[in-house]
Design a protein around this motif. Structure first.
Motif, mmCIF file in Angstrom:
data_model
loop_
_atom_site.group_PDB
_atom_site.id
_atom_site.type_symbol
_atom_site.label_atom_id
_atom_site.label_comp_id
_atom_site.label_asym_id
_atom_site.label_seq_id
_atom_site.Cartn_x
_atom_site.Cartn_y
_atom_site.Cartn_z
ATOM 1 N N ALA A 76 3.669 -0.811 0.291
ATOM 2 C CA ALA A 76 2.715 -1.750 -0.370
ATOM 3 C C ALA A 76 3.565 -2.765 -1.331
ATOM 4 N N VAL A 77 4.581 -2.017 -2.180
ATOM 5 C CA VAL A 77 5.454 -2.788 -3.132
ATOM 6 C C VAL A 77 6.438 -3.923 -2.454
ATOM 7 N N VAL A 78 6.932 -3.334 -1.135
ATOM 8 C CA VAL A 78 7.712 -4.227 -0.405
ATOM 9 C C VAL A 78 6.995 -5.296 0.207
ATOM 10 N N ARG A 80 -4.261 1.099 7.908
ATOM 11 C CA ARG A 80 -3.238 2.362 7.757
ATOM 12 C C ARG A 80 -3.029 2.919 6.210
ATOM 13 N N PRO A 81 -4.138 3.206 5.563
ATOM 14 C CA PRO A 81 -4.011 3.392 4.138
ATOM 15 C C PRO A 81 -2.913 4.275 3.729
ATOM 16 N N ARG A 82 -2.670 5.498 4.250
ATOM 17 C CA ARG A 82 -1.682 6.213 3.856
ATOM 18 C C ARG A 82 -0.457 5.751 3.860
ATOM 19 N N ALA A 83 -0.141 4.972 4.956
ATOM 20 C CA ALA A 83 1.024 4.460 5.225
ATOM 21 C C ALA A 83 1.513 3.487 4.018
ATOM 22 N N SER A 84 0.297 2.917 3.450
ATOM 23 C CA SER A 84 0.596 1.923 2.332
ATOM 24 C C SER A 84 1.204 2.242 1.133
ATOM 25 N N MET A 118 -1.497 -6.296 -0.095
ATOM 26 C CA MET A 118 -0.911 -4.734 0.276
ATOM 27 C C MET A 118 -0.549 -4.594 1.763
ATOM 28 N N SER A 119 -0.160 -3.416 2.081
ATOM 29 C CA SER A 119 0.227 -3.177 3.664
ATOM 30 C C SER A 119 -1.009 -3.294 4.566
ATOM 31 N N ASP A 120 -0.623 -2.916 5.859
ATOM 32 C CA ASP A 120 -1.604 -2.840 6.707
ATOM 33 C C ASP A 120 -2.925 -2.151 6.155
ATOM 34 N N PRO A 121 -4.084 -2.736 6.263
ATOM 35 C CA PRO A 121 -5.366 -2.127 5.521
ATOM 36 C C PRO A 121 -5.882 -1.204 6.717
#
Length: 256
Positions: free
Chosen positions: A14-16, A6-10, A1-4
């Motif tokens: 996340a998909v990309v 920054r959960p809201r930004a994920s 997943m994205s930067d852990p």
């Protein structure tokens, strides 16, 4: 997943990031090199560049904004990867004034085609930056997602305007100059000589779900991330996604 951190930004990345990370891992295995050369055109403050550098890759970010490049430098330093991230001021049109032609294993072209005068030229330049065995990650605004968002906000005339506009714009106040369908993006990738490896819908639900629900309901963020991932590859949802992601591969990379 994205930067852990920054959960809201994920929800937006996340998909990309999952698709991109998998592509990077496959190129590492195919090349036998642990560190790849990555070009991020329009990479801004490094929301994909810095995570890629954390994996050990060398990343060059090209962006026209000095402020974005300053933020990139700061983010890379905070992440401890300043030695693997280089920011260069430039744009997709004059790409080879600032970077090497044919010098990269992976090229990111995220949020660029909406703003260039000639999207076909933008894709062609991104492809020309690839090595013979290379991968292109293309991300652009989706037409259907904008139409749906305007309609759900009660702006029905603007939704209809976007639906019939050649550039997918809902009016003079629309901040996005151009939007795409999945078919248009895949045609651009194929027209530049690449094979389409995958198409994903991005932010299918995330922009439609009230933020307070995601922030306050226990487990809601994780459940929404899983829903986004499950819907991303289904063609039925591409037409309503806020963004569309296309992974293009050179013929050599596809056969590797």
């Amino acid at each position: 997943m994205s930067d852990p951190s920054r959960p809201r930004a994920s929800l937006r990345t996340a998909v990309v990031w999952d698709v991109l990370k998998d592509a990077l891992d496959r190129r590492v295995k195919a090349t036998g090199r642990e560190s790849l050369d990555v070009l991020d055109t329009g990479g801004g403050s490094g929301k994909f560049a810095v995570p890629a550098a954390r994996l050990g890759h060398r990343v060059t970010v090209v962006d026209p904004s000095p402020n974005a490049l300053f933020a990139l430098e700061r983010r890379a330093a905070e992440a401890g990867v300043a030695d693997r991230v280089q920011g260069v001021q430039g744009d997709a049109h004059g790409l080879f004034d600032v970077v090497e032609r044919g010098g990269y294993d992976v090229v990111l072209c995220h949020g660029v085609l909406e703003y260039v005068d000639d999207p076909a030229e933008g894709v062609a330049n991104a492809v020309a930056a690839l090595r013979p065995e290379g991968v292109l990650s293309l991300l652009a605004s989706g037409l259907g997602g904008a139409v749906l968002a305007r309609a759900l906000a009660g702006h029905f005339t603007e939704a209809r305007q976007a639906l019939g506009d050649p550039d997918g714009r809902w009016g003079e106040g629309d901040p996005v100059p151009r939007r795409f369908t999945a078919e248009q993006l895949t045609a651009l990738v194929e027209g530049a000589g690449l094979r389409v490896g995958a198409v994903h819908g991005v932010r299918v639900f995330a922009d439609l779900v009230p933020g307070v629900l995601v922030d306050t309901e226990p487990g809601a963020l994780d459940a929404l991330l899983k829903l986004e991932a499950a819907a991303a590859e289904l063609p039925a949802f591409h037409s309503v996604a806020t963004q569309l992601h296309v992974l293009g591969e050179t013929r050599e990379a596809a056969e590797a």
